[in-house]
Design an enzyme around this catalytic site. Structure first.
Site, short mmCIF file in Angstrom:
data_model
loop_
_atom_site.label_atom_id
_atom_site.label_comp_id
_atom_site.label_asym_id
_atom_site.label_seq_id
_atom_site.Cartn_x
_atom_site.Cartn_y
_atom_site.Cartn_z
N TRP A 1 57.96 -54.00 14.63
CA TRP A 1 58.67 -52.98 15.40
C TRP A 1 59.13 -53.47 16.76
O TRP A 1 60.11 -52.96 17.30
CB TRP A 1 57.81 -51.72 15.52
CG TRP A 1 57.79 -51.00 14.23
CD1 TRP A 1 56.81 -50.99 13.29
CD2 TRP A 1 58.85 -50.22 13.68
NE1 TRP A 1 57.19 -50.27 12.19
CE2 TRP A 1 58.44 -49.76 12.41
CE3 TRP A 1 60.11 -49.85 14.14
CZ2 TRP A 1 59.24 -48.97 11.60
CZ3 TRP A 1 60.91 -49.05 13.34
CH2 TRP A 1 60.47 -48.62 12.08
N GLU A 2 58.47 -54.46 17.31
CA GLU A 2 58.94 -55.01 18.57
C GLU A 2 60.12 -55.94 18.37
O GLU A 2 61.08 -55.93 19.14
CB GLU A 2 57.80 -55.77 19.27
CG GLU A 2 56.74 -54.87 19.88
CD GLU A 2 57.29 -53.99 20.99
OE1 GLU A 2 58.23 -54.41 21.70
OE2 GLU A 2 56.78 -52.86 21.15
N GLY A 3 60.09 -56.72 17.28
CA GLY A 3 61.12 -57.73 17.11
C GLY A 3 60.98 -58.81 18.18
O GLY A 3 60.24 -58.65 19.15
#
Length: 410
Positions: free
Chosen positions: A14-16
């Site tokens: 989700w952060e990438g």
């Protein structure tokens, strides 16, 4: 231990990861961010970093978020995956927000951790003006991750479960088979990993990802269950080049290369932009032969195939290898059309018959065609049903899917 292995996958998905500094979406300026959501005085416009630096900052930032969760919820009983979800949440919104939250007040008051997490986390989805689709999906993923831990033994933040350890030798394949993500099991694997040298870990990774030869393939035990490879996510929509709208193929292959051979792309700028430059030495970003040559130039084995089936993808994923796949993303699922689109298969959920997909363009509408959203990061870890996505992939019938077969080089 900051996170379980599955918790690391949740947060990193989700952060990438972006290796060039970018401004805050709300202000268009400070705070500038880089890597896996890292901010600070050292992050300035124009800064680029290596993947190694991004990983180092991630470990530092996650340790701080984990410490904040443990400190602010010191008396709260949590399962390992509930703790994962709250660390991901704290990493995203900050320790100050967690400290002031109703979520914390309810947990400290003794309410059910499962109920509070399921009810409170989804509320944290607001953007500057309205709820953000990306945050809605992240919160839903965190809640889902927390809920999968209900069968695991609870763990408090103040002490480990008191148990009498057994010192009898154990076969590692038995340990793999019986692994359930429990805290003591995670700690045992981490202790084993720390005991290995870098060369031993590298040899294990190479053997683990290398396909078995036909002579002994059938003798290897199969481990059923969810496959979810922790592949770094790259979005085609934040490319610093002019090719962003048409570089889904390059972004998908770059993600695969960055996972199978982590040190392959080490130059300045975003990983898929670096990889695109390799592709363009041979031809256009849409050319499959150019993609194969670019992957081979990184020391990987690669082959473009048009005979793909679900079984092929699942077999590759079992070997720990992600698969770039080409499919038609326009028109209804009953009659798919379009110039084609590429994404990266990173996992398989046999219980739900879903492929886990890093889609570089965002979240696809598999039924009607097109995209639900193309916001940066929204395509990470999408779940595409074998039924609907498969009809867009194998448009000429069973065993007709386009894919790139990738494996480590010799």
């Amino acid at each position: 231990m900051p996170l379980t292995p599955e918790g690391w996958t949740l947060l990193k998905t989700w952060e990438g990861c972006r290796l060039s500094a970018y401004p805050d979406p709300a202000s268009g300026a400070a705070p500038w961010t880089i890597g896996y959501g890292h901010t600070g005085a050292e992050v300035v416009p124009g800064l680029t970093i290596t993947q190694e630096q991004a990983e180092a900052w991630l470990k530092q930032d996650v340790a701080e978020a984990a410490a904040a969760v443990d400190r602010l919820l010191i008396s709260v009983t949590l399962t390992p995956r509930q703790r994962d979800a709250l660390i991901s949440f704290c990493f995203n919104v900050g320790a100050g927000a967690l400290e002031r939250s109703t979520l914390r007040k309810r947990l400290l008051a003794g309410e059910s951790s499962a109920d509070v997490i399921a009810e409170e986390l989804p509320r944290w989805n607001k953007g500057p003006k309205s709820p953000l689709e990306g945050l809605k999906r992240r919160r839903a993923a965190e809640v889902s991750h927390a809920q999968t831990s209900e069968a695991a033994a609870p763990q408090t933040q103040t002490a480990r479960s008191a148990s009498v350890p057994s010192h009898e030798p154990i076969q590692l394949l038995d340990a793999v088979h019986h692994h359930k993500g429990l805290a003591h099991q995670q700690e045992a694997w981490l202790q084993l990993e720390r005991s290995l040298t870098a060369e031993q870990r590298g040899a294990f990774a190479e053997m683990f990802r290398t396909p078995a030869s036909p002579s002994n393939a059938t003798s290897q035990p199969e481990l059923p269950g969810l496959i979810e490879l922790p592949v770094p996510y790259l979005s085609q929509n934040d490319s610093a080049t002019s090719q962003g709208p048409r570089m889904c193929f390059s972004s998908s292959c770059a993600m695969a290369a960055a996972f199978v051979k982590p040190d392959a792309l080490r130059g300045p700028g975003q990983l898929d932009d670096q990889y695109l430059a390799l592709v363009q030495r041979h031809s256009d970003t849409t050319d499959a032969n150019a993609q194969v040559k670019a992957l081979q130039s990184l020391g990987l084995q690669a082959r473009f195939r048009t005979d793909g089936s679900s079984e092929d993808l699942i077999e590759q994923l079992k070997r720990g290898l992600p698969c770039p796949v080409g499919w038609l993303h326009k028109g209804p699922v009953s009659a798919p059309k379009g110039g084609g689109h590429w994404s990266l298969a990173i996992g398989w959920d046999p219980a739900k018959r879903q492929f886990l997909m890093h889609d570089p363009n965002g979240e696809a509408d598999l039924v009607n065609g097109g995209y639900v959203t193309t916001s940066i990061g929204s395509g990470a870890g999408q779940r595409y049903s074998e039924r609907n996505w498969g009809r867009r992939w194998m448009v000429e019938g069973a065993g007709s899917g386009w894919w790139i077969e990738i494996s480590p080089g010799a």
